[in-house]
Design a protein around this motif. Sequence first.
Motif, PDB file in Angstrom:
ATOM      1  N   LEU A 106     114.864  59.881  18.798  1.00  0.00           N
ATOM      2  CA  LEU A 106     114.021  60.736  17.976  1.00  0.00           C
ATOM      3  C   LEU A 106     114.143  60.362  16.512  1.00  0.00           C
ATOM      4  O   LEU A 106     115.182  59.877  16.054  1.00  0.00           O
ATOM      5  N   ALA A 107     113.076  60.604  15.770  1.00  0.00           N
ATOM      6  CA  ALA A 107     113.069  60.319  14.340  1.00  0.00           C
ATOM      7  C   ALA A 107     114.151  61.144  13.645  1.00  0.00           C
ATOM      8  O   ALA A 107     114.281  62.343  13.896  1.00  0.00           O
ATOM      9  N   GLY A 108     114.913  60.492  12.777  1.00  0.00           N
ATOM     10  CA  GLY A 108     115.954  61.193  12.040  1.00  0.00           C
ATOM     11  C   GLY A 108     117.287  61.260  12.742  1.00  0.00           C
ATOM     12  O   GLY A 108     118.255  61.768  12.172  1.00  0.00           O
ATOM     13  N   GLU A 109     117.361  60.778  13.992  1.00  0.00           N
ATOM     14  CA  GLU A 109     118.620  60.790  14.729  1.00  0.00           C
ATOM     15  C   GLU A 109     119.165  59.375  14.862  1.00  0.00           C
ATOM     16  O   GLU A 109     118.411  58.422  15.037  1.00  0.00           O
ATOM     17  N   ALA A 110     120.484  59.275  14.789  1.00  0.00           N
ATOM     18  CA  ALA A 110     121.123  57.965  14.918  1.00  0.00           C
ATOM     19  C   ALA A 110     121.264  57.549  16.371  1.00  0.00           C
ATOM     20  O   ALA A 110     121.251  56.354  16.685  1.00  0.00           O
ATOM     21  N   ALA A 111     121.392  58.528  17.264  1.00  0.00           N
ATOM     22  CA  ALA A 111     121.673  58.222  18.668  1.00  0.00           C
ATOM     23  C   ALA A 111     120.402  58.058  19.484  1.00  0.00           C
ATOM     24  O   ALA A 111     119.411  58.770  19.280  1.00  0.00           O
ATOM     25  N   ALA A 112     120.425  57.115  20.403  1.00  0.00           N
ATOM     26  CA  ALA A 112     119.400  57.006  21.442  1.00  0.00           C
ATOM     27  C   ALA A 112     119.925  57.751  22.663  1.00  0.00           C
ATOM     28  O   ALA A 112     121.113  57.673  22.979  1.00  0.00           O
ATOM     29  N   ARG A 113     119.045  58.490  23.339  1.00  0.00           N
ATOM     30  CA  ARG A 113     119.509  59.378  24.401  1.00  0.00           C
ATOM     31  C   ARG A 113     118.706  59.212  25.685  1.00  0.00           C
ATOM     32  O   ARG A 113     117.513  58.926  25.666  1.00  0.00           O
ATOM     33  N   CYS A 114     119.409  59.441  26.785  1.00  0.00           N
ATOM     34  CA  CYS A 114     118.766  59.611  28.082  1.00  0.00           C
ATOM     35  C   CYS A 114     118.278  61.058  28.153  1.00  0.00           C
ATOM     36  O   CYS A 114     119.052  61.992  27.941  1.00  0.00           O
ATOM     37  N   GLY A 115     117.002  61.244  28.436  1.00  0.00           N
ATOM     38  CA  GLY A 115     116.430  62.583  28.444  1.00  0.00           C
ATOM     39  C   GLY A 115     116.454  63.259  29.797  1.00  0.00           C
ATOM     40  O   GLY A 115     115.778  64.276  29.987  1.00  0.00           O
ATOM     41  N   ASN A 116     117.252  62.748  30.722  1.00  0.00           N
ATOM     42  CA  ASN A 116     117.238  63.270  32.095  1.00  0.00           C
ATOM     43  C   ASN A 116     118.158  64.468  32.294  1.00  0.00           C
ATOM     44  O   ASN A 116     118.227  65.019  33.393  1.00  0.00           O
ATOM     45  N   GLY A 117     118.908  64.850  31.257  1.00  0.00           N
ATOM     46  CA  GLY A 117     119.759  66.036  31.352  1.00  0.00           C
ATOM     47  C   GLY A 117     120.771  65.947  32.482  1.00  0.00           C
ATOM     48  O   GLY A 117     121.330  64.888  32.765  1.00  0.00           O
ATOM     49  N   LEU A 118     120.979  67.076  33.163  1.00  0.00           N
ATOM     50  CA  LEU A 118     121.983  67.122  34.226  1.00  0.00           C
ATOM     51  C   LEU A 118     121.548  66.399  35.490  1.00  0.00           C
ATOM     52  O   LEU A 118     122.330  66.282  36.427  1.00  0.00           O
ATOM     53  N   ALA A 119     120.307  65.900  35.518  1.00  0.00           N
ATOM     54  CA  ALA A 119     119.907  65.051  36.639  1.00  0.00           C
ATOM     55  C   ALA A 119     120.538  63.667  36.525  1.00  0.00           C
ATOM     56  O   ALA A 119     120.567  62.914  37.497  1.00  0.00           O
TER      57      ALA A 119
END
Length: 361
Positions: free
Chosen positions: A147-160
């Motif tokens: 996301l814009a403004g965030e340093a981290a790249a994330r997996c958006g799958n949550g608890l799945a």
Amino acid sequence: LRPGLPFDIDGAVYKVNRLADQDVLGYVARAPRFALAHKYPAQEALTVVEAIEVQVGRTGALTPVARLRPVFVGGVTVTNATLHNQDEIERKDVRVGDTVIVRRAGDVIPEVVRVLVEHRPAPPPPRFDLLDRYPNCPECGAPVIRLAGEAAARCGNGLACPAQRKQALLHFASRRAMDIEGLGDRLVDQLVDRGLVTTPADLYDAERVNATTLAGLERMADKSAENLMAAIAASRGRELGRFLHALGIRHVGEQTAKDLARHFGSLDGGIPVARVQAMGELQYSLYYRWFDIIFVFAATLWLVRLLALERLLSPQIDFVPQPNSVLPFRPPKSSLKPTSKITNLSTDIPSTTRKASGRRR
């Protein structure tokens, strides 16, 4: 001092000796005001980056990790070092094959200090781009986003995502959360991999987790299974603040969870959104946008429903309520506006306390 000792130390502590003075100075949230830690400079060593891989954390953040040629640093052999995020990789220009200086930050966590560019192999290896190398989560295959403004790249799958699920369970059971002693990494791996536990609520489901199923896992026997079941049963009486912290909601750490618990007292009947909105508009107009607070509470209630944690709030699990405080929340120090008035109290007044002296000025 450090080289002359017959054992390794990573620092020293300066402390006020008199117990009466310690009582006057008191504590902050996690540490005493009467003691100050002094850390020695971390020891450093040279090694080579053999690969760059990623680890998926509890919040879905993909953390790049440098796989290093083994090197002895600060009393241990280091083979991995965190690179934090893509911005940090670009700032230090770390590439596979580079010779780097590593140290254990705080004599604990290995990190890459800098790259010795003059030792870089020819031709120069390509730059590492996390999103290009890992467009999908290596654990579950879900798209990776930044996301814009965030340093981290994330997996958006949550608890799945299995990795996030395991880390969420470990956080839920951690000492400062629900404090389920005996529920460690290897046991969580088995519980998740065998499909016995998918959410923290499953820990309290006797059909899924019981002494018989636990005793059948690797490195578990009847006695250890009974001990773990006793620890799970004991966690049913934790304070509400610890439960909110255990949910692992982003931006809701240990202290914020305590503040929320003190303000609302309990989750009986849920948390009225109107009450949160009013509190945000009246109490936090200078510090937060009220809809940010609503989002936090909405996320809490959503997690409670999604994880079936209503079972945790039923009569069979009796959370210790935390009474409302006079001040609903304590805004972060960084958000307080400075004033032109400065009061400095630095003298020794044995007949009174610091707080009492402040009221007299």
